[in-house]
Scaffold this motif. Structure first.
Motif, PDB file in Angstrom:
ATOM      1  N   TYR A  32     -52.629 -50.984 -74.989  1.00  0.00           N
ATOM      2  CA  TYR A  32     -51.373 -50.423 -75.454  1.00  0.00           C
ATOM      3  C   TYR A  32     -51.625 -50.014 -76.895  1.00  0.00           C
ATOM      4  N   TYR A  36     -48.162 -46.381 -86.583  1.00  0.00           N
ATOM      5  CA  TYR A  36     -47.073 -46.672 -87.505  1.00  0.00           C
ATOM      6  C   TYR A  36     -47.347 -45.956 -88.823  1.00  0.00           C
ATOM      7  N   ARG A  94     -52.783 -53.436 -78.539  1.00  0.00           N
ATOM      8  CA  ARG A  94     -52.536 -54.698 -77.862  1.00  0.00           C
ATOM      9  C   ARG A  94     -53.174 -54.636 -76.488  1.00  0.00           C
TER      10      ARG A  94
ATOM     11  N   TYR B  31     -38.756 -61.679 -79.604  1.00  0.00           N
ATOM     12  CA  TYR B  31     -40.000 -61.886 -80.323  1.00  0.00           C
ATOM     13  C   TYR B  31     -39.842 -61.608 -81.807  1.00  0.00           C
ATOM     14  N   GLY B  98     -44.977 -58.293 -72.866  1.00  0.00           N
ATOM     15  CA  GLY B  98     -45.836 -57.430 -72.055  1.00  0.00           C
ATOM     16  C   GLY B  98     -46.577 -56.375 -72.819  1.00  0.00           C
ATOM     17  N   GLY B  99     -46.317 -56.245 -74.100  1.00  0.00           N
ATOM     18  CA  GLY B  99     -47.113 -55.323 -74.901  1.00  0.00           C
ATOM     19  C   GLY B  99     -46.549 -53.939 -75.041  1.00  0.00           C
ATOM     20  N   GLN B 100     -45.541 -53.578 -74.238  1.00  0.00           N
ATOM     21  CA  GLN B 100     -45.040 -52.220 -74.307  1.00  0.00           C
ATOM     22  C   GLN B 100     -44.018 -52.032 -75.407  1.00  0.00           C
ATOM     23  N   GLU B 101     -43.497 -53.130 -75.896  1.00  0.00           N
ATOM     24  CA  GLU B 101     -42.381 -52.984 -76.812  1.00  0.00           C
ATOM     25  C   GLU B 101     -42.833 -52.540 -78.194  1.00  0.00           C
ATOM     26  N   THR B 102     -41.947 -51.874 -78.867  1.00  0.00           N
ATOM     27  CA  THR B 102     -42.161 -51.448 -80.230  1.00  0.00           C
ATOM     28  C   THR B 102     -41.731 -52.569 -81.165  1.00  0.00           C
ATOM     29  N   GLN B 103     -42.510 -52.812 -82.201  1.00  0.00           N
ATOM     30  CA  GLN B 103     -42.126 -53.776 -83.213  1.00  0.00           C
ATOM     31  C   GLN B 103     -41.404 -53.072 -84.344  1.00  0.00           C
TER      32      GLN B 103
END
Lengths: 113, 114
Positions: A32, A36, A94, B31, B98-103
């Protein structure tokens, strides 16, 4: 563990010219990938991400990135740079099932008028 | 305003003192993360939390302690500050696993340890 390399500390382009900020990655599984941007004295802002599907991902502010699995790269591009694009850019990766995101060291983009 | 905030924004302390950096988010994201940013290293993960009362070490956890008694808060404590902990600290939050989310990142805390 996954890792990211941004081979250029600094990229300089003239306004109106295309820009590329390079990123290569290493993961054990499916990556993934994220880009940024950080403006002075600010936190990081999300630009775009690749999860699956089309290798060309379009993001905010006219940026796009191309996922290349064979070259393990995820270069950030923009067809016509603006002075306001000048900032610090971070690539991140990731691995599936891993909550640990690894960032590159960053590339400082300077766009000159 | 909704979002993610950090306090203080700037802090100067002395070696050996305890320092706590605060992070607060209003999205109810499950998270939360703490990173430090140092020249030449980019961002390195210190600790993260998947939910209240669940925390886990990141890449550089030594010298730091975290807690998460409430979903919205994720304080980072330096129990005995050292000069090597001089850095800019960023808190981030995200919603799904799961890794797909944006931080989403806070504005940062600039810490100087003398």
């Amino acid at each position: 563990a996954q890792s990211v390399a941004q081979p250029e500390d600094q990229v300089n382009v003239a306004e109106g010219n295309p820009l590329t900020v390079k990123c290569t990655y290493s993961v054990s599984g499916n990556p993934y990938l994220f880009w940024y941007v950080q403006y002075p004295n600010r936190g990081l802002q999300f630009l775009l991400k690749y999860i699956t599907g089309d290798n060309l991902v379009k993001g905010s502010y006219g940026f796009e990135a191309e996922f290349n699995k064979s070259q393990t790269s995820f270069h950030l591009k923009k067809p016509s740079a603006l002075v306001s694009d000048s900032a610090l850019y971070f690539c991140a990766v990731r691995d599936l099932g891993n909550n640990d995101m690894r960032f590159g060291a960053g590339t400082r983009l300077t766009v000159k008028p | 305003d909704a979002g993610i905030t950090q306090s203080p924004r700037y802090k100067i302390t002395e070696t050996g003192r305890q320092v706590t950096l605060m992070c607060h988010q209003t999205w109810s994201h499950s998270y939360m993360f703490w990173y430090r940013q140092d020249l030449g290293h980019g961002l390195r993960l210190i600790y993260y939390s998947a939910a209240a009362d669940i925390t886990d070490k990141g890449e550089v956890p030594d010298g730091y302690v975290v807690s998460r008694s409430k979903t919205e808060n994720f304080p980072l404590t330096l129990e005995s500050a050292t000069r090597s902990q001089t850095s800019v600290y960023f808190c981030a939050s995200s919603d799904l696993a799961g890794g797909q989310e944006t931080q989403y990142f806070g504005p940062g805390t600039r810490l100087l340890v003398l």
